[in-house]
Design an enzyme around this catalytic site. Sequence first.
Site, mmCIF file in Angstrom:
data_model
loop_
_atom_site.group_PDB
_atom_site.id
_atom_site.type_symbol
_atom_site.label_atom_id
_atom_site.label_comp_id
_atom_site.label_asym_id
_atom_site.label_seq_id
_atom_site.Cartn_x
_atom_site.Cartn_y
_atom_site.Cartn_z
ATOM 1 N N CYS A 9 0.946 -1.081 0.050
ATOM 2 C CA CYS A 9 0.036 0.024 0.166
ATOM 3 C C CYS A 9 0.837 1.246 0.117
ATOM 4 O O CYS A 9 2.046 0.967 -0.531
ATOM 5 C CB CYS A 9 -0.967 -0.104 1.187
ATOM 6 S SG CYS A 9 -0.248 0.257 2.846
ATOM 7 N N ARG A 15 -3.316 -0.526 5.714
ATOM 8 C CA ARG A 15 -3.844 -1.643 4.602
ATOM 9 C C ARG A 15 -3.188 -2.823 4.577
ATOM 10 O O ARG A 15 -3.556 -4.063 4.706
ATOM 11 C CB ARG A 15 -4.413 -1.136 3.512
ATOM 12 C CG ARG A 15 -5.432 0.114 3.654
ATOM 13 C CD ARG A 15 -5.460 0.652 2.245
ATOM 14 N NE ARG A 15 -4.640 1.454 1.707
ATOM 15 C CZ ARG A 15 -4.463 2.202 0.689
ATOM 16 N NH1 ARG A 15 -5.488 2.026 -0.259
ATOM 17 N NH2 ARG A 15 -3.390 3.070 0.462
ATOM 18 N N ASP A 117 -7.959 4.091 1.427
ATOM 19 C CA ASP A 117 -7.196 4.386 2.611
ATOM 20 C C ASP A 117 -7.722 4.888 4.077
ATOM 21 O O ASP A 117 -8.374 6.133 3.507
ATOM 22 C CB ASP A 117 -5.869 5.231 2.049
ATOM 23 C CG ASP A 117 -4.748 5.426 3.256
ATOM 24 O OD1 ASP A 117 -4.767 4.831 4.161
ATOM 25 O OD2 ASP A 117 -3.715 6.133 2.858
#
Length: 144
Positions: A9, A15, A117
């Site tokens: 990510c 994440r 996000d």
Amino acid sequence: MFKHVLIVCIGNICRSPTAEFLLRHRLKDRDIRVSSAGLSAAVGHPMEDNAMRILKERGIDAADHRARQLSPSMLREADLVLVMEREHLAAASRMAPESSGKLFLLDKWREAEDVPDPYRRTRQVFDHVYDMIERGVDSWIRYL
């Protein structure tokens, strides 16, 4: 056969480590290494509190996580690279073009959606993102 799965990510504090620890937990009886890194990592930082709390509530301890910066060698060494967004596919492919054939969205086998996000967002957003990550991780299990 996949022996090393890398999850990517941006910051490597929300994440990708969530997906890393969840996938590692799901594959605990298999000889598959799971790691994560960020395209613009908050190097050395632990997981974001909400992300860590959600995993802990599910019996997964991620306290040891420290963010790592993605490198071309990491992409080359992994057998499979799972990313959260289409932009991450492009960025990782530019970083190591020879790895482009093993780069996929985490949500490839479902809706092929980007996983948003949740950084600096509410717990509710983190819960939603966790659900997306869990569905994505579970969809990959049969291919590993």
